[in-house]
Scaffold this active site. Sequence first.
Site, mmCIF file in Angstrom:
data_model
loop_
_atom_site.group_PDB
_atom_site.id
_atom_site.type_symbol
_atom_site.label_atom_id
_atom_site.label_comp_id
_atom_site.label_asym_id
_atom_site.label_seq_id
_atom_site.Cartn_x
_atom_site.Cartn_y
_atom_site.Cartn_z
ATOM 1 N N ASP A 1 0.628 -1.820 -0.188
ATOM 2 C CA ASP A 1 -0.267 0.163 -0.062
ATOM 3 C C ASP A 1 1.107 1.251 0.056
ATOM 4 O OD1 ASP A 1 -2.081 -2.422 -0.354
ATOM 5 O OD2 ASP A 1 -2.652 -0.644 1.872
ATOM 6 N N GLU B 1 -4.578 -1.037 -1.129
ATOM 7 C CA GLU B 1 -5.900 -1.107 -0.711
ATOM 8 C C GLU B 1 -6.643 -0.213 -1.790
ATOM 9 O OE1 GLU B 1 -6.440 -0.292 3.401
ATOM 10 O OE2 GLU B 1 -8.423 0.404 3.911
ATOM 11 N N LYS C 1 -6.771 -4.582 -3.556
ATOM 12 C CA LYS C 1 -7.544 -5.371 -1.633
ATOM 13 C C LYS C 1 -8.141 -4.334 -0.915
ATOM 14 C CE LYS C 1 -3.359 -4.491 1.305
ATOM 15 N NZ LYS C 1 -4.017 -3.453 2.450
ATOM 16 N N LYS D 1 -7.730 -4.016 4.816
ATOM 17 C CA LYS D 1 -6.611 -4.473 5.815
ATOM 18 C C LYS D 1 -5.079 -5.107 5.119
ATOM 19 C CE LYS D 1 -8.044 -0.446 7.403
ATOM 20 N NZ LYS D 1 -8.213 0.374 6.015
ATOM 21 N N VAL E 1 2.767 0.352 4.565
ATOM 22 C CA VAL E 1 2.423 0.792 5.322
ATOM 23 C C VAL E 1 1.016 0.669 5.201
ATOM 24 C CG1 VAL E 1 3.547 2.990 5.355
ATOM 25 C CG2 VAL E 1 1.558 3.102 3.193
ATOM 26 N N THR E 2 0.397 0.891 6.538
ATOM 27 C CA THR E 2 1.598 1.211 7.761
ATOM 28 C C THR E 2 1.648 0.302 8.372
ATOM 29 O OG1 THR E 2 -0.613 2.118 8.977
ATOM 30 C CG2 THR E 2 0.369 3.864 7.971
ATOM 31 N N CYS F 1 -2.440 -2.260 7.507
ATOM 32 C CA CYS F 1 -2.130 -3.139 6.643
ATOM 33 C C CYS F 1 -0.664 -3.531 6.408
ATOM 34 C CB CYS F 1 -1.888 -2.512 5.086
ATOM 35 S SG CYS F 1 -3.351 -1.799 5.251
ATOM 36 N N GLN G 1 8.252 -12.983 21.677
ATOM 37 C CA GLN G 1 8.131 -14.308 22.270
ATOM 38 C C GLN G 1 8.603 -14.887 21.435
ATOM 39 O OE1 GLN G 1 4.035 -14.676 23.510
ATOM 40 N NE2 GLN G 1 3.386 -12.541 22.498
HETATM 41 N N1 TIU Z 1 -3.150 0.214 3.957
HETATM 42 C C1 TIU Z 1 -3.464 0.842 5.565
HETATM 43 O O1 TIU Z 1 -2.710 0.463 6.638
HETATM 44 N N2 TIU Z 1 -4.529 0.976 5.650
HETATM 45 C C2 TIU Z 1 -5.106 1.823 6.154
HETATM 46 O O2 TIU Z 1 -6.114 2.517 6.829
HETATM 47 N N3 TIU Z 1 -3.915 2.417 7.639
HETATM 48 C C3 TIU Z 1 -3.997 3.336 8.126
HETATM 49 O O3 TIU Z 1 -3.344 3.572 9.180
HETATM 50 N N4 TIU Z 1 -4.929 3.768 8.514
#
Ligand code: TIU
Length: 224
Positions: A24, A72, A129, A132, A157-158, A162, A202
């Site tokens: 993403d 996304e 996709k 997330k 990200v993030t 995701c 862990q």
């Molecule tokens: N790609 C992804 O992480 N989608 C999000 O909406 N991330 C946020 O941190 N909002």
Amino acid sequence: MPTISAEPYEFQFDPATTALIIIDMQRDFLEPGGFGELLGNDVSQLRSAIAPIQTVLAAVRAAHMLVIHTREGHRPDLSDLPDAKKARGHLSCGIGDAGPLGRVLIRGEYGHDIIDELQPLPGEPVIDKPGKGSFHATDLHSILANRGIKSLIVTGVTTEVCVHTTVREANDRGYECLVLSDGVASYFPEFQAVGLKMIAAQGGIFGWVAPSANLLTVLQHSLV
Ligand code: TIU
């Protein structure tokens, strides 16, 4: 077998059965006016991941490893957008609405596409996709299985949204995931730190974490 110094212990991988996944890295998350900023975030926080991913991408392409890109987003008719996702956050300009980068998080719009710095090459799969996670409602698992992929090097990200969702999905499907600590980013520095810790804690409950330099050292040696 190439071995990377990582947390919680060495990560071993075969380049022939390992893919780089770039999650993403879209204008909607990284550039002003996109979905990330409409959610109230400081999008400049994500830019630190761009240069490390560019370097890793070049090395992985040179090693002839599989590269997968994800985005996304939703169909223009919103038929794959759950009401719950549309409503979340009570945004005045939210998913599907006309925003500064085009309709927010909609496939085919300028904001939905990958940033110029990390554009896919022809032949590199791009996974669109709706959620997330990169496995939910996509053909990612099938593409990886058909190529015999067993391990994933994870960037994008993030970190806590995701990237985490994808790593958790991948872990339950039997993939070994190495997350590159400087190749992922969050809008929240504290989530970046703890998100990475949660993966390697862990005994590597979801996978491994290492800086991209550790991967690059090994890739350069295994190419010689
Ligand atoms: N790609 C992804 O992480 N989608 C999000 O909406 N991330 C946020 O941190 N909002």
